[in-house]
Scaffold this active site. Structure first.
Site, PDB file in Angstrom:
ATOM      1  CD  GLN A  60      -1.092  -0.298   3.738  1.00 20.29           C
ATOM      2  OE1 GLN A  60      -1.318   0.656   4.476  1.00 20.29           O
ATOM      3  NE2 GLN A  60      -1.635  -1.488   3.926  1.00 20.29           N
ATOM      4  CG  HIS A  62      -0.863   5.602   3.799  1.00 20.33           C
ATOM      5  ND1 HIS A  62      -2.028   4.870   3.819  1.00 20.33           N
ATOM      6  CD2 HIS A  62       0.013   4.912   4.561  1.00 20.33           C
ATOM      7  CE1 HIS A  62      -1.854   3.794   4.561  1.00 20.33           C
ATOM      8  NE2 HIS A  62      -0.625   3.780   5.022  1.00 20.33           N
ATOM      9  CD  GLU A  67       1.864   3.962   7.907  1.00 21.43           C
ATOM     10  OE1 GLU A  67       0.694   4.319   7.643  1.00 21.43           O
ATOM     11  OE2 GLU A  67       2.218   2.783   7.829  1.00 21.43           O
ATOM     12  CG  HIS A  83       3.851   1.318   3.847  1.00 25.66           C
ATOM     13  ND1 HIS A  83       3.366   2.420   3.205  1.00 25.66           N
ATOM     14  CD2 HIS A  83       2.925   0.991   4.772  1.00 25.66           C
ATOM     15  CE1 HIS A  83       2.203   2.750   3.726  1.00 25.66           C
ATOM     16  NE2 HIS A  83       1.895   1.900   4.687  1.00 25.66           N
ATOM     17  NE  ARG A 106      -6.698  -3.037   0.955  1.00 20.27           N
ATOM     18  CZ  ARG A 106      -7.992  -2.760   1.004  1.00 20.27           C
ATOM     19  NH1 ARG A 106      -8.734  -2.796  -0.082  1.00 20.27           N
ATOM     20  NH2 ARG A 106      -8.555  -2.474   2.145  1.00 20.27           N
TER      21      ARG A 106
HETATM   22 ZN    ZN Z   1       0.209   2.121   5.987  1.00 26.11          ZN
END
Ligand code: ZN
Length: 321
Positions: free
Chosen positions: A94, A96, A113, A170, A190
């Site tokens: 995936q 972001h 993140e 990641h 995804r």
């Molecule tokens: Zn993630």
């Protein structure tokens, strides 16, 4: 003034398991539970406050209704989210979006993140970055399903730390548990889901190929972290993330052995998760028992607090308020 203790929100996932009950002793629902949103003000799964004058309120609403606890922030959305993830099976590969793309397309924040690795089976690896040199090459490799050549694999063990800025391809893979500190966002694109059928729907989960190509940073550049360690008595504070490398949050790890006095410093408030051991938290002359799995916020009105015992904790705080 009291710390703000929180109760997690749990989410079932195709890749989840039971370690949040077995290892963290949370009272989780039946099923494959992949995520505990342990400090969350996100509308899709806010944490509930369990003590003090805001007891019973959810963090998203408390942040708006009681801004004084959070240093009177300019934003109406609690900016950070702390999760514990149990990857019994591999997560989808995936990426972001950043803030701008997420705002335009998803009405959400972007998602940068980071992971502190709580546990990893021997031989575990992460997918972290990619090998495409141009967007065209990235698109071709995704469309061809050339995953072995595209995806960058990195070995992982307990105690490792990874920074995952938006735009980074990641995935956590089977047998890894992490504590994730992130922007408060629920937007995931995804690229690849191992062609798995979701038991709950009987279908493959959606892929987001165009969005993934749009938002992936090319070429991949590994972030250079400036990790600092400070030894205080028998305890240690590790600074993993701070500006300018980290745009959205500070992240620290505490190794507490004995008594560790801490200050608010420049942070408006701090999110604290105990990840190992146990002891006491002292705030304003009151003492509270804390242990692995306890999560709380040190509110803006508290200048100093003390942890006593043998424990490890992850602290995050926003860079702007
Ligand atoms: Zn993630």
């Amino acid at each position: 003034m009291q710390p703000i203790f929180l109760e997690p929100y749990f989410r079932e996932k195709i890749w989840g398991g039971r370690k949040l009950a077995d290892i963290f002793h949370y009272d989780i629902p039946a099923g494959d539970i992949g995520e505990a949103w342990v400090i969350s003000g996100h509308k899709n799964g806010p944490s509930k406050i369990t003590n003090g004058p805001m007891k019973g309120e959810y963090l998203d609403k408390a942040y708006v209704d009681h801004p004084e606890y959070f240093g009177n922030p300019t934003s109406k959305v609690f900016p950070l989210l702390t999760k514990i993830l149990d990857a019994e099976d591999s997560l989808s590969v995936q990426v972001h979006p950043d803030d701008e793309y997420a705002r335009i397309h998803e009405n959400d924040l972007g998602k940068t993140e980071c992971w502190y690795v709580l546990d990893a089976d021997p031989g575990s690896y992460l997918i972290y970055g990619h090998h495409a040199k141009t967007k065209e090459e990235l698109a071709e490799m995704i469309k061809a399903g050339d995953w072995d050549d595209l995806l960058r694999k990195v070995p992982v063990k307990k105690g490792d730390f990874f920074y995952v800025p938006s735009g980074t391809i990641h995935a956590l893979t089977k047998g890894i548990m992490v504590l994730e500190s992130q922007q408060s966002s629920d937007t995931t694109y995804r690229l690849y889901d191992y062609d798995r059928v979701d038991k709950t729907t009987g279908k493959l989960r959606d892929l987001h190929i165009q969005q993934s190509i749009d938002t992936t940073t090319v070429p991949y550049v590994e972030p250079k972290l400036n990790v600092e360690e400070q030894v205080i008595g028998k305890s240690k504070i590790t600074t993993y993330l701070q500006p300018p490398v980290s745009k959205y949050f500070y992240v620290y790890k505490l190794d507490v052995d004995g008594e560790l006095k801490l200050t608010k410093g420049t942070h408006p408030y701090q999110l604290v998760s105990i990840i190992a051991g146990n002891g006491q938290l002292a705030v304003d002359g009151e003492s509270y028992d804390v242990k692995k799995g306890t999560n709380f916020i040190i509110p803006a009105q508290v200048e100093n607090f003390t942890l006593v015992g043998e424990m490890q904790a992850i602290i995050s705080a926003p860079t702007e308020n």
